[in-house]
Design an enzyme around this catalytic site. Sequence first.
Site, PDB file in Angstrom:
ATOM      1  N   GLU A 124      -3.864  49.564 -21.620  1.00  0.00           N
ATOM      2  CA  GLU A 124      -2.904  49.908 -21.119  1.00  0.00           C
ATOM      3  C   GLU A 124      -2.686  50.788 -20.303  1.00  0.00           C
ATOM      4  O   GLU A 124      -2.677  51.736 -20.621  1.00  0.00           O
ATOM      5  CB  GLU A 124      -2.016  49.743 -22.340  1.00  0.00           C
ATOM      6  CG  GLU A 124      -2.362  49.457 -22.961  1.00  0.00           C
ATOM      7  CD  GLU A 124      -1.672  47.172 -23.182  1.00  0.00           C
ATOM      8  OE1 GLU A 124      -1.016  47.285 -22.234  1.00  0.00           O
ATOM      9  OE2 GLU A 124      -2.168  46.159 -24.222  1.00  0.00           O
ATOM     10  N   GLU A 160       4.519  56.405 -10.105  1.00  0.00           N
ATOM     11  CA  GLU A 160       4.462  56.808 -11.540  1.00  0.00           C
ATOM     12  C   GLU A 160       5.749  58.690 -11.567  1.00  0.00           C
ATOM     13  O   GLU A 160       4.639  59.185 -11.911  1.00  0.00           O
ATOM     14  CB  GLU A 160       4.295  56.026 -12.514  1.00  0.00           C
ATOM     15  CG  GLU A 160       4.371  56.448 -13.704  1.00  0.00           C
ATOM     16  CD  GLU A 160       3.460  55.389 -15.298  1.00  0.00           C
ATOM     17  OE1 GLU A 160       2.482  56.174 -15.039  1.00  0.00           O
ATOM     18  OE2 GLU A 160       2.925  55.403 -15.852  1.00  0.00           O
TER      19      GLU A 160
END
Length: 477
Positions: A249, A380
Amino acid sequence: MSKTLFIGGTWQSAASGAEFDTFDPATGVAHARCADAGRPEVDEAVAAARAALDSPSWAGLTPPERAGILWRIGDLIDEHAEELAQLETLDQGQPIGIARMVSVGRTADHFRYYAGWVTKLYGETAPLSHPNVLQYTKREPVGVCALITPWNFPMLIASWKIAPALACGNTVIVKPAEQTPMTTVRLVQLCQEAGIPDGVVNLLTGGPETGRALVEHPGVDKVSFTGSTETGRAIVRASAGNLKRVSLELGGKAPSIVLPDADLDAAVEGCVQGGLFNSGQVCAAYSRFLVHRSLADEFAERCAKAVGQMRLGPGSAPGTDLGPLVSADHLAHVDALARSGVDEGATLLTGGSRADLPGYFFQPTVFTGVRDDMRIAREEIFGPVLTILTYDDEDEAIARANDTEYGLAAAVWTRDLAAAHRVAGAVHAGTVFINMPNPTDAAAPWGGFGASGWGNEMGSGALGLYTEVKSVWTSLA
Ligand code: NAD
């Protein structure tokens, strides 16, 4: 010395005596010390987990007995809810309300949800073309699982892995992030109290080196990792030796698309909440707002106003909306990216720098005039920085939303049902939220497309991550 390593049912320190500090992000002051596990402890933990895997005290439990232990862990989390919430706020920095509702509440949910699955791990029989043959499948545990977690929701993300891994009969070695190990230490104590047999849940506190040693270890059968995409790539390479099962993830750069007919009040509120929850330290944080040009000025003005009203402060203070970032390093990362936004020509509406508080605080920040090629639109940030981009038509918005290596989550805001589902279908992301912020739930699959990961956690999908399917054929002739 700090005995934060739990190996084969014993709490211990590192043989080398190595330790590290964990800090209160609201003050920058160290509040606890942890053992730093080295290769000897990794070897020991793998041996303990291997020995426990087929032991009568674990493999010999009936499904209801195993389910009962998982359920008890959920109950113990509830019994210690306030203590766990305070500890998560101290170690991670998050506002106490988030710690109570999300970090603690959802962690208990995960153990109960997977307790329910233990008694429902069915196999199948296939309608074979071979005469006089019976075939059936069984789900078997994968084996020894290394569970490596990040610092943004430390205890909750540990539960995303521990609960389904145990439900499926595996044994585990948990390696929490070095910035935020303390609630995982406490969770493992509660697992012990709930009756988990020795060696089934092991804990190694430590940094990237401890993680690397686990991932390379030939005695580990599976790695479940949540963290950055860069580390995910390193894990895939390092796990090739014995072809470990790997689930990942990873990072995200979620677009939030505001269509021209959107309810502007709901869109502003949901985008700000979805972007700034836990100070933006959320993998699914809405971090690229693609707003139709007809609404863009008003949307930006309202976002800046909403953000300006948010109270920044220690997570433990009543009324805090935004807590600190997790560490000095992460604060420097967010600060550098915000500066790049200014340098590359975006318009800073509010925020843009560190807050004048002790600890690792960054002001909530809104940029407009953001172009797709700017670092703040591509990388990010994982901090309280919102970027507003404008578009002219739906196809353009979808193409630009998909112009990223990530594919974790996305949002669309509209009153038009057909447009909502058209966009949800076209956006390249593992989860799409329509007219809402971005929660998770133990029952709903969670996973990324592209560079956001491999496999789905939560829901029934996680059972596939923690089991091997065995097909058994029998001659009836
Ligand atoms: P990180 O990758 O730096 O570290 C995560 C964990 O991996 C830590 O426990 C760390 O010690 C360990 N680690 C570091 N290098 C390693 C290596 N080479 N081998 C094995 N283990 C290693 O990530 P982070 O900075 O702690 O977390 C933030 C990242 O996590 C963000 O990118 C965020 O998007 C991602 N994240 C994703 C999800 C999701 O569900 N997709 C959820 C939360 C966070």
